[in-house]
Structures are given as structure tokens and as C-alpha cells.
Scaffold this motif. Structure first.
Motif, PDB file in Angstrom:
ATOM      1  N   ASP A   1     -15.674  15.241  -1.371  1.00  0.00           N
ATOM      2  CA  ASP A   1     -14.840  15.981  -2.328  1.00  0.00           C
ATOM      3  C   ASP A   1     -15.717  16.892  -3.190  1.00  0.00           C
ATOM      4  N   SER A   2     -15.600  18.190  -2.972  1.00  0.00           N
ATOM      5  CA  SER A   2     -16.442  19.163  -3.682  1.00  0.00           C
ATOM      6  C   SER A   2     -16.024  19.360  -5.134  1.00  0.00           C
ATOM      7  N   ARG A   3     -14.936  18.735  -5.540  1.00  0.00           N
ATOM      8  CA  ARG A   3     -14.462  18.893  -6.916  1.00  0.00           C
ATOM      9  C   ARG A   3     -15.198  17.988  -7.893  1.00  0.00           C
ATOM     10  N   LEU A   4     -16.123  17.178  -7.412  1.00  0.00           N
ATOM     11  CA  LEU A   4     -16.729  16.176  -8.282  1.00  0.00           C
ATOM     12  C   LEU A   4     -18.192  15.934  -7.963  1.00  0.00           C
ATOM     13  N   GLU A   5     -18.893  15.381  -8.935  1.00  0.00           N
ATOM     14  CA  GLU A   5     -20.201  14.762  -8.736  1.00  0.00           C
ATOM     15  C   GLU A   5     -19.967  13.265  -8.614  1.00  0.00           C
ATOM     16  N   LEU A   6     -20.837  12.575  -7.897  1.00  0.00           N
ATOM     17  CA  LEU A   6     -20.545  11.186  -7.554  1.00  0.00           C
ATOM     18  C   LEU A   6     -21.793  10.325  -7.555  1.00  0.00           C
ATOM     19  N   THR A   7     -21.628   9.103  -8.067  1.00  0.00           N
ATOM     20  CA  THR A   7     -22.617   8.064  -7.816  1.00  0.00           C
ATOM     21  C   THR A   7     -21.889   6.754  -7.571  1.00  0.00           C
ATOM     22  N   LEU A   8     -22.381   5.979  -6.622  1.00  0.00           N
ATOM     23  CA  LEU A   8     -21.825   4.654  -6.352  1.00  0.00           C
ATOM     24  C   LEU A   8     -22.828   3.652  -6.897  1.00  0.00           C
ATOM     25  N   ALA A   9     -22.502   3.069  -8.035  1.00  0.00           N
ATOM     26  CA  ALA A   9     -23.412   2.139  -8.706  1.00  0.00           C
ATOM     27  C   ALA A   9     -23.162   0.718  -8.198  1.00  0.00           C
ATOM     28  N   SER A  10     -24.237   0.024  -7.860  1.00  0.00           N
ATOM     29  CA  SER A  10     -24.104  -1.338  -7.332  1.00  0.00           C
ATOM     30  C   SER A  10     -24.075  -2.346  -8.475  1.00  0.00           C
ATOM     31  N   VAL A  11     -23.121  -2.175  -9.376  1.00  0.00           N
ATOM     32  CA  VAL A  11     -22.850  -3.164 -10.415  1.00  0.00           C
ATOM     33  C   VAL A  11     -21.510  -3.804 -10.088  1.00  0.00           C
ATOM     34  N   GLY A  12     -21.354  -5.059 -10.494  1.00  0.00           N
ATOM     35  CA  GLY A  12     -20.120  -5.751 -10.155  1.00  0.00           C
ATOM     36  C   GLY A  12     -19.905  -5.729  -8.656  1.00  0.00           C
ATOM     37  N   ASP A  13     -18.747  -5.256  -8.236  1.00  0.00           N
ATOM     38  CA  ASP A  13     -18.423  -5.153  -6.812  1.00  0.00           C
ATOM     39  C   ASP A  13     -18.483  -3.709  -6.340  1.00  0.00           C
ATOM     40  N   GLY A  14     -19.286  -2.917  -7.044  1.00  0.00           N
ATOM     41  CA  GLY A  14     -19.402  -1.502  -6.704  1.00  0.00           C
ATOM     42  C   GLY A  14     -18.518  -0.675  -7.609  1.00  0.00           C
ATOM     43  N   LEU A  15     -19.112   0.262  -8.358  1.00  0.00           N
ATOM     44  CA  LEU A  15     -18.379   1.132  -9.269  1.00  0.00           C
ATOM     45  C   LEU A  15     -18.699   2.578  -8.903  1.00  0.00           C
ATOM     46  N   SER A  16     -17.719   3.276  -8.336  1.00  0.00           N
ATOM     47  CA  SER A  16     -17.897   4.687  -7.986  1.00  0.00           C
ATOM     48  C   SER A  16     -17.525   5.537  -9.195  1.00  0.00           C
ATOM     49  N   ILE A  17     -18.483   6.314  -9.661  1.00  0.00           N
ATOM     50  CA  ILE A  17     -18.320   7.110 -10.881  1.00  0.00           C
ATOM     51  C   ILE A  17     -18.251   8.575 -10.479  1.00  0.00           C
ATOM     52  N   CYS A  18     -17.111   9.203 -10.751  1.00  0.00           N
ATOM     53  CA  CYS A  18     -16.858  10.585 -10.343  1.00  0.00           C
ATOM     54  C   CYS A  18     -16.724  11.474 -11.573  1.00  0.00           C
ATOM     55  N   ARG A  19     -17.531  12.500 -11.644  1.00  0.00           N
ATOM     56  CA  ARG A  19     -17.442  13.478 -12.740  1.00  0.00           C
ATOM     57  C   ARG A  19     -16.777  14.735 -12.217  1.00  0.00           C
ATOM     58  N   ARG A  20     -15.665  15.124 -12.827  1.00  0.00           N
ATOM     59  CA  ARG A  20     -14.915  16.274 -12.346  1.00  0.00           C
ATOM     60  C   ARG A  20     -15.685  17.571 -12.608  1.00  0.00           C
ATOM     61  N   LEU A  21     -15.775  18.390 -11.547  1.00  0.00           N
ATOM     62  CA  LEU A  21     -16.446  19.681 -11.663  1.00  0.00           C
ATOM     63  C   LEU A  21     -15.476  20.844 -11.685  1.00  0.00           C
ATOM     64  N   LEU A  22     -14.402  20.742 -10.905  1.00  0.00           N
ATOM     65  CA  LEU A  22     -13.454  21.849 -10.736  1.00  0.00           C
ATOM     66  C   LEU A  22     -12.048  21.434 -11.101  1.00  0.00           C
TER      67      LEU A  22
END
Length: 238
Positions: free
Chosen positions: A217-238
Motif C-alpha cells: 500500500d503506497s499510501r502509508l509507511e509501515l513497520t511490523l513490530a514484534s511486540v505482543g503478537d505483532g503490531l503493524s504500525i501504519c503512518r498515512r502518507l496520502l
């Protein structure tokens, strides 16, 4: 040569997270800074038969930091359960902040409500006993809601994550964050399907498909953090 024993795994934790390492993270960094209302709610949730689906406190600690960095004031939560992440959010936004909280199960929310009231943050929360998609669609009908939220957290039915994403990416402002819980699904996303317990296979497929979709998805920046059961953090760009 004798093989090393496999690390102990606790439910809904990534496969590489041993019980000892999780315990160290919680006891050294998370629990010492966990507020009393959150600790009391977490302990109360331990008595629930579905306690394993509650938000993990280490993921919560990361969310609290994100909320502060964003100066978040208006947020939305899809999936509430007993309200650990909801209470955490309410404690980390201003007194005039607002959270729309969506869940079809009010009974579980009632478990956390006394702790929310005790913390003095109930006025920040608008709990709607409803499936999320109709509410999100209703919000989108009012153009004033476009890009009006600073932060969103999703911990709900994994088969609908992409449906939630398509709506939240419009509701959250540019520069805002959407966080998705359980995107590692107990580490099963990295396992061969035949190695995964049958009860976890269906939502494992949904987790893998969703992870690929947001990575593309080109509308966002992304990191998948291995905390808990996995937390995908998406920052909206567009």
C-alpha cells in the motif's frame, strides 16, 4: 551432539519470543511504568475465559508512546474486549480528547468500565455497541470526518482487517497512525501451514494476506513490530 531444547512459547506470542524473554521485557520495562488503573484492569481480565485475546501490555506501552509523539486528541478503536488498550489510550490523550470505541460485545467492556470510571477518563470515550463496518461507513458519509482522526487501533476479526483499513486510511489524517494487532498470529505466519494447529489456520491466512496488502500500500509507511503478537504500525502518507 545433543540438540538444544526449543524455547518455551506462551499463547499468542511470536515463535521466537521465549517465555523467559517475554518475562524479562515485561518485568524490566513494562510493569514498572504501567499505571495502577491499567494494572488493575489487566488483573481483572486474567479471570476472563478469553483473557488471551487482551492487548498485551508491552504493545500497549509502544502505543502510549506513539499517542504522545502524535499529540493525539481524536482516536478510534475497533475491537475493545475488556478495554485495556482503550483505557491506555484515554490515559494518554488530553482531557478534552475523544475516542470512538466500537465492539458488538458490551458485556466484556463492562468488565473494564469500573476501572475506566475510577481513572476518571470515561468522559473521553464514546462506546458504540455495534459491528465496526456500519459505523465506519456512517462516519465516512460526513466529509467533516475525513482525515479528522489522529490515531486508530484495530484488534478485531482478522478477516475484516483490510475492510477496516480501507475506511480508516480515509478517516485518519495524513501523518496519523493506524495500528493493527495480532499480525504475527502467534508466529504462525512464519510456519508451514501443516505445522499450524488447524484452529489457527484460517486467520493465519488472513494475517498473511493482510500483511502483504499493507506492505504493497503506497499510501502509508509501515513497520511490523514484534511486540505482543505483532503490531503493524501504519503512518498515512496520502
Amino acid at each position: 551432539m545433543e540438540k538444544e531444547p526449543k524455547p518455551a512459547i506462551i499463547p499468542n506470542r511470536p515463535i521466537l519470543m521465549s517465555e523467559g524473554l517475554v518475562k524479562y521485557i515485561l518485568e524490566s520495562s513494562v510493569y514498572p511504568r504501567e499505571s495502577e488503573p491499567l494494572r488493575e484492569l489487566r488483573n481483572a481480565t486474567d479471570n476472563h475465559p478469553l483473557n488471551f485475546i487482551a492487548s498485551s501490555p508491552d504493545a500497549g506501552q509502544l502505543m502510549a508512546l506513539l499517542l504522545k509523539l502524535l499529540n493525539a486528541k481524536k482516536t478510534i478503536e475497533v475491537g475493545v474486549f475488556t478495554g485495556y488498550s482503550l483505557l491506555l489510550t484515554a490515559l494518554n490523550i488530553p482531557d478534552d480528547g475523544k475516542i470512538i470505541a466500537l465492539d458488538p460485545d458490551r458485556n466484556s467492556y463492562e468488565i473494564g468500565l469500573p476501572f475506566i470510571k475510577k481513572a476518571g477518563v470515561e468522559h473521553k470515550i464514546e462506546f458504540l455497541e455495534s459491528p465496526a463496518l456500519p459505523v465506519l461507513d456512517k462516519l465516512l458519509k460526513d466529509q467533516a470526518n475525513d482525515g479528522s482522526f489522529d490515531f486508530a487501533f484495530v484488534d478485531a476479526d482478522k478477516n475484516n482487517y483490510w475492510n477496516y483499513h480501507e475506511r480508516l486510511i480515509k478517516l485518519v489524517r495524513i501523518g496519523g497512525i493506524i495500528a493493527y494487532d495480532n499480525t504475527l498470529w502467534g508466529g504462525s505466519v512464519a510456519m508451514a501451514e501443516e505445522e499450524v494447529p488447524e484452529v489457527k489456520r484460517e486467520w493465519r491466512k488472513h494475517a498473511i494476506a493482510f500483511n502483504k496488502a499493507i506492505a504493497d500500500d503506497s499510501r502509508l509507511e509501515l513497520t511490523l513490530a514484534s511486540v505482543g503478537d505483532g503490531l503493524s504500525i501504519c503512518r498515512r502518507l496520502l
